[in-house]
Structures are given as structure tokens and as C-alpha cells.
Write a protein that holds these residues in place. Structure first.
Motif, PDB file in Angstrom:
ATOM      1  N   GLY A 105       0.818  -1.201   0.000  1.00  0.00           N
ATOM      2  CA  GLY A 105       0.000   0.000   0.000  1.00  0.00           C
ATOM      3  C   GLY A 105       0.853   1.252   0.000  1.00  0.00           C
ATOM      4  O   GLY A 105       2.075   1.217  -0.100  1.00  0.00           O
ATOM      5  N   SER A 106       0.195   2.378   0.103  1.00  0.00           N
ATOM      6  CA  SER A 106       0.913   3.650   0.038  1.00  0.00           C
ATOM      7  C   SER A 106       1.508   4.042   1.372  1.00  0.00           C
ATOM      8  O   SER A 106       2.510   4.740   1.433  1.00  0.00           O
ATOM      9  CB  SER A 106      -0.028   4.752  -0.439  1.00  0.00           C
ATOM     10  N   GLY A 107       0.886   3.632   2.478  1.00  0.00           N
ATOM     11  CA  GLY A 107       1.384   3.994   3.795  1.00  0.00           C
ATOM     12  C   GLY A 107       0.912   5.352   4.275  1.00  0.00           C
ATOM     13  O   GLY A 107       1.222   5.767   5.387  1.00  0.00           O
ATOM     14  N   ILE A 108       0.188   6.079   3.450  1.00  0.00           N
ATOM     15  CA  ILE A 108      -0.253   7.423   3.815  1.00  0.00           C
ATOM     16  C   ILE A 108      -1.226   7.395   5.001  1.00  0.00           C
ATOM     17  O   ILE A 108      -1.055   8.179   5.937  1.00  0.00           O
ATOM     18  CB  ILE A 108      -0.841   8.144   2.597  1.00  0.00           C
ATOM     19  N   PRO A 109      -2.243   6.522   5.019  1.00  0.00           N
ATOM     20  CA  PRO A 109      -3.128   6.523   6.190  1.00  0.00           C
ATOM     21  C   PRO A 109      -2.397   6.189   7.494  1.00  0.00           C
ATOM     22  O   PRO A 109      -2.664   6.792   8.530  1.00  0.00           O
ATOM     23  CB  PRO A 109      -4.162   5.443   5.859  1.00  0.00           C
ATOM     24  N   GLU A 110      -1.463   5.252   7.439  1.00  0.00           N
ATOM     25  CA  GLU A 110      -0.713   4.906   8.643  1.00  0.00           C
ATOM     26  C   GLU A 110       0.163   6.064   9.091  1.00  0.00           C
ATOM     27  O   GLU A 110       0.233   6.382  10.283  1.00  0.00           O
ATOM     28  CB  GLU A 110       0.146   3.674   8.390  1.00  0.00           C
ATOM     29  N   LEU A 111       0.811   6.748   8.156  1.00  0.00           N
ATOM     30  CA  LEU A 111       1.654   7.893   8.499  1.00  0.00           C
ATOM     31  C   LEU A 111       0.826   9.023   9.091  1.00  0.00           C
ATOM     32  O   LEU A 111       1.240   9.662  10.061  1.00  0.00           O
ATOM     33  CB  LEU A 111       2.420   8.369   7.260  1.00  0.00           C
ATOM     34  N   LYS A 112      -0.356   9.271   8.534  1.00  0.00           N
ATOM     35  CA  LYS A 112      -1.226  10.315   9.069  1.00  0.00           C
ATOM     36  C   LYS A 112      -1.661   9.998  10.494  1.00  0.00           C
ATOM     37  O   LYS A 112      -1.699  10.889  11.346  1.00  0.00           O
ATOM     38  CB  LYS A 112      -2.450  10.503   8.174  1.00  0.00           C
ATOM     39  N   SER A 113      -1.973   8.741  10.762  1.00  0.00           N
ATOM     40  CA  SER A 113      -2.396   8.395  12.116  1.00  0.00           C
ATOM     41  C   SER A 113      -1.224   8.468  13.092  1.00  0.00           C
ATOM     42  O   SER A 113      -1.399   8.871  14.241  1.00  0.00           O
ATOM     43  CB  SER A 113      -3.031   7.017  12.135  1.00  0.00           C
ATOM     44  N   ILE A 114      -0.031   8.116  12.654  1.00  0.00           N
ATOM     45  CA  ILE A 114       1.148   8.216  13.537  1.00  0.00           C
ATOM     46  C   ILE A 114       1.449   9.668  13.858  1.00  0.00           C
ATOM     47  O   ILE A 114       1.726  10.026  15.001  1.00  0.00           O
ATOM     48  CB  ILE A 114       2.369   7.520  12.886  1.00  0.00           C
TER      49      ILE A 114
END
Length: 121
Positions: A105-114
Motif C-alpha cells: 500500500g501507500s502507507g499514507i493513512p498509517e503515516l497520518k495516524s502516527i
């Protein structure tokens, strides 16, 4: 505001926060280390993006030169172009499959939540 926040905010004559300060406080944008971190992430992202763009342009340039040099007929140029594209695609897929299996995946949702402080795990 808490008891230690007097130095961060300016109060007007009737004891209320100014409109601009109230906005920054409500958006939780008052900590300078957040801004420094986000600026560093932006600068590093720009550098990596430039390097990727330069690498892609260089690869395409050499693919065109190779097709012009060794492809006498159009079918040979086409086969060279397709072969090199399939080779590079296989290398990229192999890196994703064997070297970095966590790169899904892109990792953007995980980075935003972190970055907002939400604990995922």
C-alpha cells in the motif's frame, strides 16, 4: 490553556485569547518541534522525489539509445523496448516481494495516524 501556557498566548484586555492564537491552540499547532519535523519530512521527500525522477529519465534515455543503436528494424526496437521494460518491472516486483515485504500500500493513512498521535499497534 493550562497554567504554563501564558508565555505561548497573548490575552486581550478582557482576558480572552486573540483570534489567531485561539485558532492555533484549537488546531494544536503551537509546538515548534512539530513544524521542524514536518519541514524536514517535506525537504527529504522532495530530495527523494527528485532522485527518483532523475533516475527514471536517465533509464528512459538509455533505453532509447539502446533501441536506436541495436534495433535495425522497428520490430527489433520494439522487442528490445518490451524486454527492458519487463526486466525492470520484474526487478521492482522482486524487491517488493523478497526484500521489503512490509511495503504494501501507500502507507499514507498509517503515516497520518502516527503523526496525529494515534497508537496503531
Amino acid at each position: 490553556p493550562g497554567p504554563n501556557d501564558e508565555r505561548l498566548f497573548s490575552y486581550n484586555s478582557n482576558g480572552k485569547l486573540s483570534c489567531c492564537r485561539r485558532f492555533f491552540y484549537s488546531m494544536n499547532l503551537i509546538h515548534p518541534h512539530h513544524w521542524v519535523f514536518l519541514m524536514l519530512v517535506g525537504i527529504l521527500s522532495a530530495i527523494v522525489g527528485y532522485m527518483v525522477d532523475y533516475g527514471v529519465e536517465t533509464t528512459i534515455h538509455y533505453k532509447v539509445l539502446l533501441c536506436d543503436k541495436y534495433g535495425g528494424y522497428w520490430i527489433f526496437s520494439f522487442l528490445i523496448w518490451i524486454s527492458l521494460t519487463l526486466l525492470l518491472t520484474a526487478i521492482a516486483a522482486s524487491v517488493g516481494q523478497f526484500i521489503s515485504k512490509d511495503a504494501e500500500g501507500s502507507g499514507i493513512p498509517e503515516l497520518k495516524s502516527i503523526l496525529t498521535g494515534v497508537t496503531i499497534y
